[in-house]
Design a protein around this motif. Structure first.
Motif, PDB file in Angstrom:
ATOM      1  N   PHE A   1      47.892 106.250  -5.053  1.00 23.40           N
ATOM      2  CA  PHE A   1      46.925 106.554  -3.996  1.00 23.40           C
ATOM      3  C   PHE A   1      46.700 108.048  -3.999  1.00 23.40           C
ATOM      4  O   PHE A   1      47.651 108.836  -3.999  1.00 23.40           O
ATOM      5  N   GLU A   2      45.443 108.439  -3.998  1.00 22.68           N
ATOM      6  CA  GLU A   2      45.089 109.851  -3.967  1.00 22.68           C
ATOM      7  C   GLU A   2      44.048 110.066  -2.890  1.00 22.68           C
ATOM      8  O   GLU A   2      42.988 109.431  -2.903  1.00 22.68           O
ATOM      9  N   GLY A   3      44.384 110.918  -1.905  1.00 21.03           N
ATOM     10  CA  GLY A   3      43.445 111.144  -0.813  1.00 21.03           C
ATOM     11  C   GLY A   3      44.123 111.805   0.365  1.00 21.03           C
ATOM     12  O   GLY A   3      45.017 112.645   0.206  1.00 21.03           O
ATOM     13  N   ASP A   4      43.710 111.407   1.563  1.00 19.61           N
ATOM     14  CA  ASP A   4      44.166 112.044   2.796  1.00 19.61           C
ATOM     15  C   ASP A   4      45.409 111.345   3.343  1.00 19.61           C
ATOM     16  O   ASP A   4      45.518 110.115   3.318  1.00 19.61           O
ATOM     17  N   PHE A   5      46.317 112.166   3.860  1.00 17.74           N
ATOM     18  CA  PHE A   5      47.522 111.670   4.524  1.00 17.74           C
ATOM     19  C   PHE A   5      47.588 112.258   5.933  1.00 17.74           C
ATOM     20  O   PHE A   5      47.121 113.370   6.179  1.00 17.74           O
ATOM     21  N   LYS A   6      48.191 111.468   6.830  1.00 20.23           N
ATOM     22  CA  LYS A   6      48.469 111.979   8.169  1.00 20.23           C
ATOM     23  C   LYS A   6      49.754 111.353   8.668  1.00 20.23           C
ATOM     24  O   LYS A   6      49.898 110.132   8.680  1.00 20.23           O
ATOM     25  N   SER A   7      50.713 112.203   9.052  1.00 19.63           N
ATOM     26  CA  SER A   7      52.015 111.747   9.554  1.00 19.63           C
ATOM     27  C   SER A   7      52.684 110.785   8.586  1.00 19.63           C
ATOM     28  O   SER A   7      53.358 109.839   9.006  1.00 19.63           O
ATOM     29  N   GLY A   8      52.483 110.994   7.286  1.00 12.17           N
ATOM     30  CA  GLY A   8      53.090 110.134   6.290  1.00 12.17           C
ATOM     31  C   GLY A   8      52.288 108.902   5.952  1.00 12.17           C
ATOM     32  O   GLY A   8      52.639 108.166   5.020  1.00 12.17           O
ATOM     33  N   TYR A   9      51.233 108.624   6.688  1.00 14.75           N
ATOM     34  CA  TYR A   9      50.399 107.454   6.441  1.00 14.75           C
ATOM     35  C   TYR A   9      49.224 107.817   5.527  1.00 14.75           C
ATOM     36  O   TYR A   9      48.717 108.938   5.556  1.00 14.75           O
ATOM     37  N   MET A  10      48.782 106.835   4.738  1.00 14.15           N
ATOM     38  CA  MET A  10      47.494 106.963   4.059  1.00 14.15           C
ATOM     39  C   MET A  10      46.437 106.860   5.153  1.00 14.15           C
ATOM     40  O   MET A  10      46.280 105.806   5.771  1.00 14.15           O
ATOM     41  N   ASP A  11      45.753 107.934   5.411  1.00 10.56           N
ATOM     42  CA  ASP A  11      44.872 107.977   6.577  1.00 10.56           C
ATOM     43  C   ASP A  11      43.733 108.950   6.318  1.00 10.56           C
ATOM     44  O   ASP A  11      43.956 110.148   6.151  1.00 10.56           O
ATOM     45  N   GLY A  12      42.520 108.439   6.288  1.00 10.95           N
ATOM     46  CA  GLY A  12      41.356 109.252   5.961  1.00 10.95           C
ATOM     47  C   GLY A  12      40.629 108.649   4.780  1.00 10.95           C
ATOM     48  O   GLY A  12      40.534 107.434   4.656  1.00 10.95           O
ATOM     49  N   LYS A  13      40.138 109.483   3.890  1.00 14.47           N
ATOM     50  CA  LYS A  13      39.421 108.998   2.722  1.00 14.47           C
ATOM     51  C   LYS A  13      40.332 109.075   1.509  1.00 14.47           C
ATOM     52  O   LYS A  13      41.016 110.077   1.296  1.00 14.47           O
ATOM     53  N   GLY A  14      40.368 108.000   0.716  1.00 18.25           N
ATOM     54  CA  GLY A  14      41.245 108.021  -0.437  1.00 18.25           C
ATOM     55  C   GLY A  14      40.964 106.884  -1.394  1.00 18.25           C
ATOM     56  O   GLY A  14      40.235 105.937  -1.082  1.00 18.25           O
ATOM     57  N   THR A  15      41.580 106.993  -2.583  1.00 15.77           N
ATOM     58  CA  THR A  15      41.399 105.994  -3.640  1.00 15.77           C
ATOM     59  C   THR A  15      42.753 105.393  -3.993  1.00 15.77           C
ATOM     60  O   THR A  15      43.697 106.127  -4.308  1.00 15.77           O
ATOM     61  N   TYR A  16      42.821 104.067  -3.938  1.00 14.91           N
ATOM     62  CA  TYR A  16      44.034 103.353  -4.338  1.00 14.91           C
ATOM     63  C   TYR A  16      43.746 102.596  -5.623  1.00 14.91           C
ATOM     64  O   TYR A  16      42.761 101.856  -5.720  1.00 14.91           O
ATOM     65  N   THR A  17      44.612 102.790  -6.617  1.00 11.85           N
ATOM     66  CA  THR A  17      44.511 102.063  -7.882  1.00 11.85           C
ATOM     67  C   THR A  17      45.750 101.203  -8.036  1.00 11.85           C
ATOM     68  O   THR A  17      46.877 101.727  -8.057  1.00 11.85           O
ATOM     69  N   GLY A  18      45.568  99.900  -8.106  1.00 10.56           N
ATOM     70  CA  GLY A  18      46.683  98.980  -8.182  1.00 10.56           C
ATOM     71  C   GLY A  18      47.219  98.818  -9.585  1.00 10.56           C
ATOM     72  O   GLY A  18      46.596  99.234 -10.573  1.00 10.56           O
ATOM     73  N   PRO A  19      48.388  98.179  -9.707  1.00  9.58           N
ATOM     74  CA  PRO A  19      48.992  98.011 -11.039  1.00  9.58           C
ATOM     75  C   PRO A  19      48.209  97.082 -11.945  1.00  9.58           C
ATOM     76  O   PRO A  19      48.355  97.135 -13.167  1.00  9.58           O
ATOM     77  N   ASN A  20      47.356  96.227 -11.372  1.00  7.31           N
ATOM     78  CA  ASN A  20      46.585  95.278 -12.181  1.00  7.31           C
ATOM     79  C   ASN A  20      45.150  95.728 -12.423  1.00  7.31           C
ATOM     80  O   ASN A  20      44.317  94.931 -12.853  1.00  7.31           O
TER      81      ASN A  20
END
Length: 773
Positions: A123-142
């Motif tokens: 996951f690459e993008g915004d974090f807040k308080s340790g959470y994925m929070d904001g705009k971001g890109t998640y790439t899964g293993p498949n």
């Protein structure tokens, strides 16, 4: 595996071996036996260019400095360090292979960053308080990829998902699933464009096949349901009702002029089955562990140290904090939770009430049995309950399901009411019964039937809750208005007796209310399901009017604190002592000792919805409504002490570990919540909301609702909504305002003009609700 992934894996294996070697070396050193020590004594700084003198010098700097640290548990951190925790850009490697590279703020992942899993997911993008929070890109293993907005690790907002099989979805998301308007494109070229609910096709939408056929109409749980039109590529079409029940396929087929008799051979069931065979969507991948669940290396204070405020995160914590409290040289404490210090000097705390004193530890209130008295035979209202159940069973059971939410204006006419007589021996329309003879009145039945559909209330469940074998419960005492309250046995519905004036207000505003709740799904105003009247015949001739509402606190969570908040201060305090209070006690404005902190996106939606709801109530000339708030505290010790965020127990880590007291940690709790999709699906504005509350104190004799935050946070689940919305600003309220204004400040009394009430209510609510920091 790619060359980049192989290189990363080798680098991580090398780092892990080095970390384990350092940990082993440390275990055999004179310092290895000191398992509880200050971080600067317990962590080794392995920079080749640094020495103990340099570390001592850096620890007193006011600027972040670059370090490389091997933690006792085998984790590894390199990057900027400040006040004993990561602060600035840095990289953290866990022993299980997870890695975070990005911005830190006082031990929390906040800002831009990249988190990677051992499976290869990133996951690459915004974090807040340790959470994925904001705009971001998640790439899964498949190979699946999601690009869009996130809220607390969940896909929430607009985003595009590309699945591993070539399918893709572009549209709105809510709590990790497709929610709202969106388009799903299959790899074979078919696509659906329309509404989604809880990750499935539901609502109005259009399905288009590559062969030229299309379906436009209503869907429910992934299948055509209700009115719809199926069009063939040759120009013919079928318009009618669609259902899983073949007998409910009622409609008209319109053949194309170019068709021959042989071509016109089809049946609705075959078409229905054909549609079902092609509407298969990919499931969204379930992430096994979230960044917020990864724990950083911990430290502990020596047993002899002051343990009133716990300094660090332990395995009982789920957020990526390191240390929330620092101890200064003079022995005082400074809480850095949220990145700001707390100043309490200048307040005369001796004058504060016992519930407001920050030095007094908070405890879980006593929890008793279910509120109310079960109405059994011999109860003074037993026959009234039977009449109510008979009437609802008759009113709801005989109605056909609504086909449309678009109602004619005549349905809202206050004169749209129907009487039904219930003789004891029964009639053509009513069953025989053991209660007294009575008459039953339904007000605007079409409107309330549509409201129940709008609020997703199943008719059978509705009747079973209120009219089943279980008796209703009558609350112990009537409200201030003199109305009585009844609860269904499953706590889902609350029944309130009403004055005639309140019925008139509701009927007057019913059209505006219907349009408002239909337009705003997240409205916080009370949900109404039915308006009825029971008239006892014979010599009594008594009329009892009542409204059926949703119970805001229908939940499996124990509600530990309840607040009824209006924004006024005159008389707005409970008359119970601390010892008399329990979990069912309703606290008021002057009893409030918390600031309610919501996650950013929820807080913004909360503010917008408060404005919308207050504008609606102001336009309808109603006042005296209140915000009902319920809080479930997620962590408490066996002794009943509430455990703040960042503390492992109120008396010390070692006492907690050696006590043998089993307690569900925050990590375990987060796992349970995340692994339960029903829980995430149940989160709505004001319902089942994960949040935090910050303990606050009020200045002595201050009636301006100025709350001073203390920096002491608690993880909670919150419930809230706007109740009592049927009080008109009539002549009695105007007289009350005039009378009390001669004795008190007019701004602190409840009975004020709706416009002023709305303004004051919003001003107060926006003081006590805030964005989580």
């Amino acid at each position: 595996m790619s060359k980049q992934s192989c290189g990363m894996a080798k680098a991580w294996e090398s780092t892990l071996r080095k970390t384990q070697a350092m940990a082993k070396k440390r275990a055999h050193s004179i310092f290895g036996s000191m398992s509880i020590a200050h971080v600067n004594e317990d962590f080794e700084d392995d920079n080749t260019n640094s020495n103990p003198d340099d570390r001592s010098h850096h620890s007193n700097d006011n600027e972040p400095y670059n370090v490389e640290k091997f933690l006792p548990n085998g984790d590894y951190y390199t990057g900027y360090w400040y006040e004993n925790c990561p602060h600035g850009h840095g990289k953290y490697l866990w022993t299980d292979g997870c890695m975070y590279v990005g911005e830190w703020f006082r031990g929390q992942a906040i800002g831009k960053g990249r988190f990677s899993w051992p499976s290869g997911a990133t996951f690459e993008g915004d974090f807040k308080s340790g959470y994925m929070d904001g705009k971001g890109t998640y790439t899964g293993p498949n190979g699946e990829t999601y690009k869009g907005f996130w809220v607390m690790n969940m896909k929430h907002g607009h985003g595009m998902m590309s699945f591993g099989n070539g399918d893709c979805y572009d549209g709105e998301w809510g709590h990790g699933m497709q929610e709202g308007q969106g388009k799903y494109l299959w790899s074979n070229g078919n696509y659906y464009d329309g509404e989604w609910r809880n990750g499935v096709i539901s609502g109005e939408g259009m399905m288009v096949w590559t062969n030229g056929n299309r379906y436009e109409g209503n869907w429910e749980d992934g299948i055509p349901n209700g009115h719809g039109i199926f069009k063939w590529k040759n120009g013919s079409y079928y318009e009618g009702n669609w259902s899983t029940n073949p007998k409910e396929h009622i409609g008209t087929y319109y053949p194309s002029e170019s068709l021959t008799a042989d071509d016109d051979n089809w049946d609705p069931e075959g078409v229905f089955d054909e549609i079902l065979g092609t509407v298969n969507i990919c499931l969204v991948e379930k992430i096994s562990v979230f960044p917020s669940q990864k724990i950083l290396g911990t430290w502990r204070l020596p047993k002899a140290a002051d343990q009133r405020i716990m300094p660090g995160r332990t395995s009982a914590d789920s957020r990526t904090h390191l240390w929330d409290t620092d101890f200064s040289s003079d022995g005082s404490t400074r809480n850095s939770t949220g990145g700001r210090d707390v100043e309490l000097e200048g307040l005369n705390l001796d004058h504060l009430g016992p519930r407001m004193s920050p030095s007094r530890p908070l405890k879980i209130p006593k929890v008793g049995k279910k509120p109310g008295e079960i109405i059994t035979k011999g109860h003074k209202n037993y026959e009234l309950m039977l009449n109510l159940q008979l009437g609802i069973r008759h009113a709801v059971g005989r109605q056909a399901p609504p086909t449309s939410l678009d109602l004619k204006a005549s349905a809202f006419n206050p004169k749209e009411k129907f009487w039904t007589k219930f003789p004891k021996e029964g009639s053509k329309y009513t069953p025989p019964h053991n209660s007294c003879e009575f008459k039953w009145k339904d007000y605007c039945p079409l409107v309330f039937r549509a409201l129940r559909k709008l609020f997703k209330v199943d008719a059978a469940d509705y009747m079973l809750s209120i009219c089943g074998n279980e008796a209703l419960r009558e609350l112990s005492s009537p409200g201030k208005s003199g109305s009585f309250f009844y609860l269904s046995n499953d706590d889902r519905y609350m029944i309130k007796t009403m004055k005639k004036t309140e019925v008139k207000v509701l009927l007057r505003m019913l059209l505006a209310y219907y349009n408002h709740v239909r337009a705003f799904e997240n409205t916080m105003v009370t949900k109404f399901f039915g308006l009825h009247c029971v008239k006892l015949t014979g010599s009594i001739q008594k009329k009892v009017r009542f409204i059926i509402m949703g119970n805001l606190f229908c939940t499996e969570y124990t509600i530990h604190r309840r607040f009824d908040l209006k924004g006024s201060s005159l008389g707005r305090t409970t008359d119970k002592t601390e010892e008399e209070m329990d979990a069912s006690t309703i606290l008021k404005d002057l009893d409030l000792s918390f600031i309610f902190r919501l996650q950013k996106s929820w807080f913004l939606e909360f503010c917008r919805q408060v404005d919308r709801d207050c504008e609606f109530l102001e336009n309808e000339r109603v006042m005296d409504y209140s915000m009902l708030v319920g809080i479930h505290f997620r962590e408490a010790s066996k002794a009943g002490d509430l455990i703040p965020s960042g503390a492992c127990s109120p008396i010390g880590c070692d006492d907690q570990e050696n006590s043998g007291t089993p307690r569900l940690s925050r990590v375990d709790m987060d796992h349970l919540l995340i692994d339960d999709p029903a829980w995430w699906a149940s989160i709505r504005l004001g319902t089942n909301m994960p949040a935090r509350v910050e303990r606050a104190i009020r200045r002595p004799d201050d009636e301006a609702h100025v709350m001073v935050p203390t920096g002491e946070f608690y993880d909670v689940v919150m419930f809230f909504g706007i109740i009592d919305i049927l009080q008109d600003y009539d002549i009695s309220k105007k007289l009350e305002h005039a009378y009390k204004s001669m004795q008190y400040d007019p701004t602190i009394i409840s009975a004020v003009d709706p416009k002023l009430y709305s303004k004051r209510f919003r001003h107060f609510i926006f003081r006590i609700f805030a964005e989580d920091i």
